[in-house]
Design an enzyme around this catalytic site. Structure first.
Site, PDB file in Angstrom:
ATOM      1  N   GLU A   1       0.688   3.897   1.790  1.00  0.00           N
ATOM      2  CA  GLU A   1       1.338   4.264   3.190  1.00  0.00           C
ATOM      3  C   GLU A   1       2.436   3.603   3.588  1.00  0.00           C
ATOM      4  OE1 GLU A   1      -3.226   4.849   3.192  1.00  0.00           O
ATOM      5  OE2 GLU A   1      -1.797   3.527   2.261  1.00  0.00           O
TER       6      GLU A   1
ATOM      7  N   HIS B   1       0.666  -1.170  -0.006  1.00  0.00           N
ATOM      8  CA  HIS B   1       0.006  -0.112   0.296  1.00  0.00           C
ATOM      9  C   HIS B   1       0.969   1.256  -0.138  1.00  0.00           C
ATOM     10  CE1 HIS B   1      -3.913  -1.802   1.701  1.00  0.00           C
ATOM     11  NE2 HIS B   1      -3.156  -2.822   0.961  1.00  0.00           N
TER      12      HIS B   1
ATOM     13  N   CYS C   1      -3.083   0.187   7.179  1.00  0.00           N
ATOM     14  CA  CYS C   1      -2.158   1.295   7.143  1.00  0.00           C
ATOM     15  C   CYS C   1      -2.558   2.320   8.350  1.00  0.00           C
ATOM     16  CB  CYS C   1      -2.520   2.056   5.695  1.00  0.00           C
ATOM     17  SG  CYS C   1      -2.075   0.940   4.369  1.00  0.00           S
TER      18      CYS C   1
END
Length: 160
Positions: free
Chosen positions: A55, A53, A86
């Protein structure tokens, strides 16, 4: 243009990199002492990795840059409200503040479904600001999913 808009525009640039790969266009930048120290964008399908992801990538890079897992005095700008993974990583990394573009009513854990970022029960709470360049962030996602539905429909039609 405000500082928040300036940095969110940088996060949007990262989201466009994901878009170019056919990934859900989510981008992130981390700012420390007025400078971007890390960038990330969604690469889950490309890397075949659940953890890829925007993040998480940016947090890993920022930690390396600062030489510490604690990202105190850092601001994280992200185009879409973080998921539970996240949001948890943001709290664990001690990020000072999160600035979000659009909310995620189906999976968001920064205020939509849950708010892991501001839970008083945790040993760290994050300052949260929402809706920075919201329309631009939302439009990028909306366009991506419209195009995806068209591609999927065309693909099903060809296979019949």
């Amino acid at each position: 243009m405000t500082q928040d808009e300036k940095y969110m525009k940088e996060a949007i640039k990262q989201a466009k990199k994901a878009y170019a790969l056919g990934e859900v266009p989510i981008g992130c930048v981390i700012v420390h002492a007025g400078k971007i120290i890390a960038r990330g964008y969604n690469r889950r399908n490309t890397d075949k990795n659940t953890l890829a992801h925007a993040e998480i990538t940016a947090i890993n890079r920022a930690s390396k840059k600062l030489g510490d897992w604690r990202l105190e005095e850092c601001s994280l700008y992200v185009t879409l409200e973080p998921c539970q993974m996240c949001a948890g990583a943001i709290v664990q990394a001690r990020v000072t503040e999160v600035i979000m573009g659009s909310m995620n009513p189906k999976a968001g854990c920064g205020g939509s479904i849950l708010n892991l970022l501001e839970m008083k029960e945790f040993n760290h709470q994050v300052i949260v600001r929402r809706g920075i360049l919201e329309a631009e962030c939302s439009n990028l996602l909306t366009t991506f999913f419209k195009e995806l539905r068209i591609r999927n429909k065309e693909s099903r039609t060809k296979n019949i």
